[in-house]
Design a protein around this motif. Structure first.
Motif, PDB file in Angstrom:
ATOM      1  N   HIS A  10      10.057  19.447  12.988  1.00 25.70           N
ATOM      2  CA  HIS A  10      11.294  19.560  12.213  1.00 25.70           C
ATOM      3  C   HIS A  10      11.039  19.635  10.719  1.00 25.70           C
ATOM      4  O   HIS A  10      11.931  19.329   9.921  1.00 25.70           O
ATOM      5  N   GLY A  11       9.853  20.036  10.323  1.00 27.49           N
ATOM      6  CA  GLY A  11       9.569  20.213   8.908  1.00 27.49           C
ATOM      7  C   GLY A  11       8.743  19.087   8.338  1.00 27.49           C
ATOM      8  O   GLY A  11       8.056  18.352   9.058  1.00 27.49           O
ATOM      9  N   THR A  12       8.815  18.950   7.019  1.00 32.45           N
ATOM     10  CA  THR A  12       8.005  17.946   6.328  1.00 32.45           C
ATOM     11  C   THR A  12       8.899  16.874   5.720  1.00 32.45           C
ATOM     12  O   THR A  12      10.077  17.087   5.452  1.00 32.45           O
ATOM     13  N   VAL A  13       8.294  15.709   5.502  1.00 28.83           N
ATOM     14  CA  VAL A  13       8.967  14.567   4.868  1.00 28.83           C
ATOM     15  C   VAL A  13       8.059  14.075   3.754  1.00 28.83           C
ATOM     16  O   VAL A  13       6.859  13.846   3.974  1.00 28.83           O
ATOM     17  N   THR A  14       8.614  13.918   2.557  1.00 26.75           N
ATOM     18  CA  THR A  14       7.817  13.446   1.430  1.00 26.75           C
ATOM     19  C   THR A  14       7.723  11.922   1.453  1.00 26.75           C
ATOM     20  O   THR A  14       8.439  11.229   2.198  1.00 26.75           O
TER      21      THR A  14
ATOM     22  N   LEU B 265       0.829  -1.206   0.000  1.00 27.86           N
ATOM     23  CA  LEU B 265       0.000   0.000   0.000  1.00 27.86           C
ATOM     24  C   LEU B 265       0.862   1.254   0.000  1.00 27.86           C
ATOM     25  O   LEU B 265       0.572   2.231  -0.714  1.00 27.86           O
ATOM     26  N   LEU B 266       1.928   1.248   0.800  1.00 28.60           N
ATOM     27  CA  LEU B 266       2.819   2.410   0.825  1.00 28.60           C
ATOM     28  C   LEU B 266       3.537   2.573  -0.513  1.00 28.60           C
ATOM     29  O   LEU B 266       3.680   3.684  -1.035  1.00 28.60           O
ATOM     30  N   ARG B 267       3.988   1.454  -1.083  1.00 25.42           N
ATOM     31  CA  ARG B 267       4.715   1.509  -2.349  1.00 25.42           C
ATOM     32  C   ARG B 267       3.881   2.155  -3.447  1.00 25.42           C
ATOM     33  O   ARG B 267       4.379   2.936  -4.257  1.00 25.42           O
ATOM     34  N   ARG B 268       2.583   1.842  -3.450  1.00 25.24           N
ATOM     35  CA  ARG B 268       1.707   2.424  -4.468  1.00 25.24           C
ATOM     36  C   ARG B 268       1.657   3.940  -4.352  1.00 25.24           C
ATOM     37  O   ARG B 268       1.645   4.649  -5.364  1.00 25.24           O
ATOM     38  N   GLN B 269       1.613   4.453  -3.122  1.00 31.81           N
ATOM     39  CA  GLN B 269       1.550   5.900  -2.943  1.00 31.81           C
ATOM     40  C   GLN B 269       2.891   6.555  -3.289  1.00 31.81           C
ATOM     41  O   GLN B 269       2.928   7.666  -3.827  1.00 31.81           O
ATOM     42  N   VAL B 270       3.992   5.882  -2.996  1.00 33.39           N
ATOM     43  CA  VAL B 270       5.305   6.418  -3.367  1.00 33.39           C
ATOM     44  C   VAL B 270       5.412   6.522  -4.877  1.00 33.39           C
ATOM     45  O   VAL B 270       5.905   7.524  -5.426  1.00 33.39           O
ATOM     46  N   ASP B 271       4.938   5.488  -5.579  1.00 32.07           N
ATOM     47  CA  ASP B 271       4.988   5.521  -7.042  1.00 32.07           C
ATOM     48  C   ASP B 271       4.037   6.568  -7.613  1.00 32.07           C
ATOM     49  O   ASP B 271       4.328   7.204  -8.629  1.00 32.07           O
ATOM     50  N   ARG B 272       2.894   6.763  -6.952  1.00 28.56           N
ATOM     51  CA  ARG B 272       1.883   7.668  -7.480  1.00 28.56           C
ATOM     52  C   ARG B 272       2.263   9.129  -7.274  1.00 28.56           C
ATOM     53  O   ARG B 272       2.079   9.957  -8.159  1.00 28.56           O
TER      54      ARG B 272
ATOM     55  N   PRO C  41       5.494  10.705  -5.389  1.00 30.56           N
ATOM     56  CA  PRO C  41       6.683  10.631  -4.528  1.00 30.56           C
ATOM     57  C   PRO C  41       6.998  11.926  -3.793  1.00 30.56           C
ATOM     58  O   PRO C  41       7.582  11.898  -2.705  1.00 30.56           O
ATOM     59  N   ASP C  42       6.603  13.077  -4.362  1.00 29.99           N
ATOM     60  CA  ASP C  42       6.954  14.352  -3.741  1.00 29.99           C
ATOM     61  C   ASP C  42       5.836  14.913  -2.859  1.00 29.99           C
ATOM     62  O   ASP C  42       5.971  16.010  -2.325  1.00 29.99           O
TER      63      ASP C  42
END
Length: 1020
Positions: free
Chosen positions: A437-441, A419-426, A428-429
Motif C-alpha cells: 500500500h505504498g510507503t510510510v515515513t 531510539l525511534l524518536r532519535r530517527q524521527v528527529d533526525r 522525519p521524511d
C-alpha cells in the motif's frame, strides 16, 4: 554398662526406643557422646550446630513463633532440659529472637542444661532475609537440626511436620545394630594450620562454589594432605540413620570413620578408602565415650582441658581435620510464604582436639563450604589460604569464568521508543515502511503510533500493563506495536494463525485487558477484553506525549511452548532490547540504506531483528503481509527492495530450491535452529559472495540473538552444523557439566548465558524462574538454556543438542509435554507421546505423536489443529494398543514404530480425507490427462520428500507422508512451475490457501487440472 543399662540400674525411667514412656512426656538418657559434648563444649563455645538460611522476603515473627512451637511439639528433642543424666521435654518451645547482624548471634552461648539448647535467630539487617537455627551439639547432631529446621518451614507452609519422636541415640542404636568397640586414638597427627595457637574464640570462613562436586570429602582430604606436614588423618562423621532409614530422631546419631593418607595421594585413593569404610560399616564402633559418662561434668571438663592443653602444646591431634557433608538441601524445603530461600549452609562446630572442621551443603546448583578454625593472630589469613586451596581442588579458579564473552560496552539508559524518536528527529521524511500500500515515513509512523498511545492512555493503559497485538504484518500492526511502547506498556504479539482458544488463553494468562486487532480479527480475543481495532483509528491527530517507560520496564511478553502443557510468557525489558539493537546495527552494518524484509510472524522473537534494527539506524522495513509461499518469496527477493533478511535455516533451505535470482542482498541473518553447512553454502552461491550469511543463536529468554558466527564458505560448507560463534556485546557464555561444575577446556557442557540481554523472567511463573534463571556462586545471574555446546580449538562455540526433551522444529522451540497434554484432552486419547522424527534418511526431523485409546489418528490431528498453533501440530499421528516401556517404567521412545511407513490412513479414514467431490467431477482419474497430472505431481512429492520409492495414492495427505509446512511450500512451488506452467500459475496460486489447509494428492491434482484449463485472461 551402656547408658540404658546404667539408667535401669539406677532406677531411672528409661524410654522405649521410638516413643515416650507410657505415652507421656518425652525423656531419654544423655548419651556418653553428649556427656562429652557437655563437658568439652566449655573449651570451644558456643559448641553449636548453626544452620543459616539466606533468601528474599521476610517471615512474620508471630507466624515463625507458632511454626517453631508446632515443629518442636513434633520434634521434642528441641525442648530438652537436663536432669542429671536424663534429657526431659520441658514443653517450652525454643526462643525466637531478632538481631541486627549475623555476627551478633553466631558466637552467642547456648545453655542446653536449662532447656535453652535450641533457638531461632532472625537477622533484620541487610538486604536479604536471614534466619539462623542454632542447636547445642549436646542436644542434636547436624542431621537432627536439619530435620527440626525443615519441620519449622513445613509448619510455616501449612504442612504437617514429619516429626522426630524417637529417643534413640548413637550408642543405643549401635547396640541394636551389633556394633563393636574401637581402640583409643593416639594423638599424633599434625594440623594443616600447624603453629597457630588456640586461645581465642573459634572463627568461621565460608566459600560458595557453583555446582555439586562428586567425591567432595575425598577431594577435600587430598587437598588438606597436600598442605599438611607428614601423614594426614581425616575424621568423617557418618549418620547412623542410614542403617534405619525410617528412624526419626534428633539425637546425636553420628559416629566417625577415619581416612589416612599423605601428600600426593590422588583424591580417588581417598575416595576408595571412604567407600570401603562405608561398605564395611566401620562407623559401627564406639571408643572412649562410654567411660566418660561415669565422671561428673566438672572433673570430666578438667580432664578434657588438661588433655587439650597438652595436645595443643605438642601439636599432635587425634586427627588433622573433620570433614562432613550434610548432603543436598532443596531451597524450597526452607522456603515459606513471603520468603524464598536462596541458599542454605551450616557452620561447623569447632570441637576440642580437632584443629579444623569443614561442613559442606549442596543447595540447588551450588556447594556451600564452611570451615571452623581457632581464632588468633595469623589464623584468619592462613585459614583463608587453606580454604581457597580446598576450593581450588574442587573447582579450579581457571574454570570459574565464561568460556567466551562479548565485548564490554556501556548500554545507554534508553528505551526502544528513545531510539525511534532519535530517527524521527533526525530524518522525519525518510521512508520507514514499504509494502503493497505504498510507503510510510518516520513522521507518519510516529504520528500513527502517537494515536495508538493516546487511545491506550485514555483507557488507563500505562506502565506495567500488557496489551495484546493481533494483526497481520502491515502498517497498522507496526504502528500499534510502537504505540503500545509509547504508552509505557508491553506488547504481547499474537499470531492470527493460532486457534482462537489459544489466543484467548494467552491473553488471559498475561492478564491483558486490552488487545489491538486488525479488523478481520476483532472477535478473536473474546468478549472479556477491550478490543481496539487498529484500522478504525485515524492516522494522525494525537498530541505527542513524553515517554513513560524506563529502561527496566517490560517491552514485550512473548509466549513459548511450555513443558507443563501451557505456554509460558517471557518478559523482555527495554534495556535488553536496546543492547541487542545497538549491537545488531553495528554487526550487520545497518544504516539508512538498509531495508529488512518482514515476512515472519510477529509472535516469533526472530522477527525482532527486522522490527528494531533498521528503525534504530534510519533504515526501512519491507512489509510482506501475505503468508510466505513461492509467490511472496519471489516478490520479496526480486521486487521488494529489501537487501537484508532475517529467517530460519528452513526458510533459507526453501529459498535455495525455488530457482530465484535475487536482487543484491547485504546480509542474511539465520536463526531459530541449527544451520547446516550445505544449506549455507547453497545460499552463498545463490546470493553471491558479497552477501554475508550470519548464524545467530539465541533463546527467547536471552533476547533474540546473543551468540553469532559469520559463515565461512571456504571451510564450513561441508560441516553438518555451522558454529554458533561467540557472544554479542555485554554477554557471557558458561559451560557447566551435569553436576553444575565448570567444564574443563574442550569439554561439552550445558550452555548458560549471562549479561545485559537476559529476560526479566517468566510472567507469573516464579517456580520456573527459579528453575531456569539461576545465580552462579559469585552472584552472576544466568539463564540455563538446556543446550549442549562445546568451545572448539578455534575458540568458537558449536551447538551439540539438548539436555532435555525440548525440540527445535522449523525455528520453534517445542516442549513435547505441551503437545502431548493437548492430545490427551481429546476424549478418545488415553495417552500420548510426542517427539521429533525424520520422515526419511537425511531429512530434518518433524513433530510426530503416538497415541493410545479409541480415537483415529486423523481426528486427533484435527483436534490438535483446533487447539494448537500450526508448528505444534504433529505431522504424523500413530495409534498403538499400548506404549513400549523400559525397565525403569518409562516409555521406550526408541521402540516406537515409524509413524510414516506404518501410519498411513486406513481405507475408511482415507474416504473422509481423500478424493474431494470437486476433484472427482472435474477430472475423473481414468482419463489420460488425469493420469499424466497425477503422475507428475506424485513424482514431485517423491522428489521433495526425498523418497524415490514413494508411490502416493489419491487419498494420501502430504503431512502424513512426512511433509511439513516448508516442504509443502516447496512442493506447491514445484507443481506450479513444472506441472501448471506460467500461463496457469495465477489460477493455481489462487488456490494456495485451500491447498495448504488440505494437501492431499487428489486435491493438489484437482487444482493443477483446473489451472491448466482456465483461460489466462480470467487470472491476469
Amino acid at each position: 554398662m551402656t547408658p540404658l543399662q546404667q539408667a535401669r540400674a539406677a532406677g531411672r525411667p528409661v524410654p522405649a526406643p521410638g516413643r515416650p514412656p507410657g505415652g507421656g512426656r518425652f525423656e531419654r538418657p544423655v548419651s556418653p557422646t553428649e556427656w562429652l559434648y557437655l563437658a568439652g563444649g566449655r573449651l570451644a563455645p558456643p559448641f553449636a550446630v548453626q544452620i543459616v538460611i539466606e533468601g528474599t522476603g521476610r517471615i512474620d515473627p508471630d507466624a515463625l513463633r507458632r511454626a517453631v512451637d508446632e515443629a518442636s511439639e513434633a520434634c521434642p528433642g528441641a525442648r530438652l532440659r537436663r536432669r542429671g543424666r536424663i534429657w526431659t521435654d520441658t514443653g517450652r518451645p525454643p526462643a525466637v529472637r531478632t538481631v541486627d547482624r549475623l555476627g551478633a548471634v553466631l558466637g552467642a552461648p547456648l545453655a542446653p542444661g536449662d532447656g535453652r539448647g535450641c533457638e531461632v535467630a532472625v537477622v533484620t539487617g541487610g538486604a536479604t532475609g536471614t534466619l539462623v537455627f542454632r542447636v547445642h551439639h549436646a542436644v542434636m547432631d547436624a542431621r537432627g537440626a536439619l530435620d527440626w529446621t525443615a519441620d519449622v518451614f513445613r509448619a510455616l507452609r501449612g504442612e504437617a511436620p514429619l516429626g522426630a519422636p524417637s529417643p534413640v541415640y548413637d550408642l543405643a542404636l549401635l547396640d541394636a545394630l551389633g556394633g563393636t568397640r574401637r581402640a583409643p586414638v593416639t594423638p599424633r597427627w599434625r594440623s594443616p594450620l600447624a603453629g597457630v595457637r588456640r586461645g581465642h574464640p573459634p572463627r568461621w570462613q565460608r566459600r560458595t562454589l557453583h555446582g555439586t562436586h562428586p567425591g567432595l570429602v575425598a577431594k577435600t582430604a587430598a587437598a588438606l594432605a597436600d598442605l599438611t606436614p607428614g601423614d594426614t588423618r581425616v575424621m568423617v562423621p557418618v549418620d547412623l540413620r542410614r542403617h534405619r532409614p525410617q528412624l526419626r530422631s534428633t539425637a546425636n546419631l553420628s559416629l566417625p570413620v577415619f581416612l589416612d593418607g599423605t601428600a600426593g595421594d590422588p583424591w580417588e585413593q581417598w575416595h576408595e578408602q571412604l567407600l570401603r569404610a562405608l561398605a564395611e560399616g566401620r562407623e559401627l564402633s564406639a571408643g572412649e565415650e562410654e567411660s566418660a559418662i561415669r565422671l561428673p561434668l566438672g572433673p570430666l571438663a578438667g580432664l578434657l582441658t588438661a588433655a587439650h592443653t597438652a595436645t595443643t602444646a605438642a601439636g599432635r591431634h587425634p586427627c588433622s581435620a573433620l570433614v562432613t557433608t550434610l548432603g543436598r538441601i532443596a531451597p524450597q524445603e526452607m522456603s515459606a510464604p513471603g520468603f524464598a530461600a536462596r541458599t542454605v549452609y551450616a557452620l561447623p562446630v569447632q570441637a576440642p582436639f580437632v584443629p579444623l572442621s569443614f561442613t559442606a551443603v549442596e543447595c540447588a546448583d551450588r556447594t556451600e563450604l564452611a570451615m571452623a578454625h581457632p581464632g588468633g593472630p595469623r589464623a584468619d589469613a592462613r585459614a583463608a589460604a587453606l580454604l581457597d586451596a580446598v576450593c581450588e581442588a574442587l573447582s579450579p579458579r581457571a574454570r570459574r569464568r565464561p568460556v567466551a564473552a562479548g565485548p564490554r560496552r556501556s548500554v545507554p539508559p534508553l528505551t526502544l521508543t528513545d531510539l525511534l524518536r532519535r530517527q524521527v528527529d533526525r530524518a522525519p521524511d525518510a521512508v520507514a515502511l514499504t509494502g503493497p500500500h505504498g510507503t510510510v515515513t518516520y513522521r507518519e509512523l510516529d504520528q500513527r503510533a502517537d494515536v495508538v498511545a493516546a487511545e491506550l492512555r485514555g483507557r488507563g493503559v500505562g506502565r506495567g500493563a500488557v496489551v495484546g497485538l493481533l494483526a497481520d504484518r502491515g502498517v497498522a500492526a507496526v504502528a500499534g506495536l510502537w504505540g503500545v511502547l509509547k504508552a509505557g506498556a508491553a506488547y504481547l504479539p499474537l499470531d492470527p494463525a493460532h486457534p482462537p482458544a489459544r489466543i484467548a488463553a494467552v491473553l488471559a494468562d498475561a492478564d491483558a485487558s486490552h488487545c489491538l486487532a486488525g479488523r478481520e480479527y476483532r472477535t478473536l480475543p473474546g468478549p472479556d477484553r477491550s478490543v481496539l481495532v487498529l484500522d478504525d483509528l485515524p492516522v494522525s491527530g494525537a498530541r505527542p506525549q513524553p515517554g513513560t517507560a524506563a529502561p527496566d520496564d517490560a517491552a514485550y511478553v512473548l509466549y513459548t511452548s511450555g513443558s507443563t502443557g501451557h505456554p509460558k510468557g517471557v518478559v523482555v525489558e527495554h534495556r535488553a532490547l536496546v543492547n541487542y539493537t545497538r549491537w545488531a546495527t553495528d554487526r550487520y552494518g545497518v544504516d539508512a540504506t538498509t531495508r529488512f524484509a518482514l515476512f515472519t510472524s510477529l509472535a516469533f522473537d526472530l522477527t525482532g531483528t527486522t522490527l528494531f534494527a533498521p528503525l534504530a539506524a534510519g533504515g526501512s522495513i519491507a512489509l510482506v503481509p501475505d503468508e510466505p509461499d513461492h509467490r511472496t518469496l519471489r516478490h520479496l527477493l526480486t521486487r521488494s527492495g529489501a537487501n537484508a533478511l532475517k529467517l530460519t535455516p528452513a526458510h533459507l533451505d526453501l529459498l535455495t530450491t525455488l530457482g530465484i535470482e535475487p536482487e543484491p542482498f547485504r546480509v542474511l541473518v539465520v536463526g531459530g535452529e541449527q544451520l547446516r553447512g550445505p544449506v549455507a553454502a547453497r545460499a552463498q552461491r545463490m546470493f553471491g559472495p558479497d552477501c554475508r550469511i550470519v548464524n545467530e543463536y539465541g533463546p527467547t529468554e536471552a533476547t533474540i540473538g546473543c551468540i553469532v558466527h559469520t559463515f565461512d564458505p571456504a571451510h564450513e560448507g561441508d560441516l553438518p552444523a555451522v558454529p554458533i560463534g561467540l557472544p554479542v556485546d555485554n554477554t557471557e557464555a558458561y559451560l557447566l557439566d551435569a553436576d553444575g561444575g565448570f567444564t574443563a577446556p574442550g569439554e561439552i557442557g550445558e550452555l548458560h548465558l549471562s549479561g545485559a540481554q537476559l529476560a526479566r523472567g517468566y510472567l507469573g511463573r516464579p517456580e520456573l524462574d527459579r528453575e531456569r534463571f539461576r545465580h552462579l556462586a559469585d552472584g552472576t545471574r544466568v539463564y540455563r538454556t538446556g543446550d549442549l555446546a562445546q568451545l572448539t580449538p578455534d575458540r568458537v562455540l558449536r551447538y551439540l543438542g539438548r539436555t532435555d526433551d525440548q525440540l527445535s522444529v522449523r525455528g520453534h522451540r517445542i516442549e513435547p509435554g505441551e503437545v502431548a497434554a493437548a492430545l490427551e484432552r481429546h476424549p478418545g486419547v488415553s495417552g500420548a507421546v510426542v517427539t521429533a522424527r525424520p520422515p526419511r534418511a537425511g531429512a530434518e526431523p518433524v513433530l510426530c505423536a503416538w497415541i493410545t485409546g479409541t480415537a483415529a489418528p486423523d481426528t486427533v490431528r484435527a483436534h490438535a489443529a483446533r487447539h494448537l498453533p500450526p508448528y505444534l501440530v504433529p505431522a504424523a499421528v500413530h495409534a498403538l494398543d499400548a506404549f513400549p516401556w523400559t525397565v525403569n517404567g518409562k516409555v521406550d521412545v526408541r521402540a516406537l514404530p515409524d509413524p510414516f511407513t506404518s501410519g498411513r490412513p486406513a481405507d475408511d479414514a482415507r474416504t473422509e480425507t481423500g478424493r474431494s467431490d470437486e476433484a472427482a467431477h472435474a477430472h475423473p482419474p481414468t482419463g489420460p490427462g488425469a493420469d499424466a497430472v497425477e503422475a507428475a505431481v506424485a513424482a514431485i512429492w517423491s522428489r521433495v520428500l526425498g523418497d524415490p520409492d514413494l508411490r502416493p495414492v489419491p487419498g494420501d495427505d502430504f503431512h502424513r507422508l512426512g511433509g511439513d509446512s516448508l516442504t509443502l511450500l516447496r512442493m506447491l512451488a514445484a507443481v506450479a512451475s513444472d506441472v501448471v506452467g506460467p500461463a496457469g500459475e495465477p489460477a493455481f496460486d489462487a488456490r494456495l490457501r485451500d491447498l495448504i489447509r488440505r494437501p492431499t494428492l487428489d486435491h493438489v491434482c484437482a487444482a493443477a487440472r483446473t489451472a491448466l484449463t482456465t483461460p489466462p485472461t480470467e487470472h491476469p
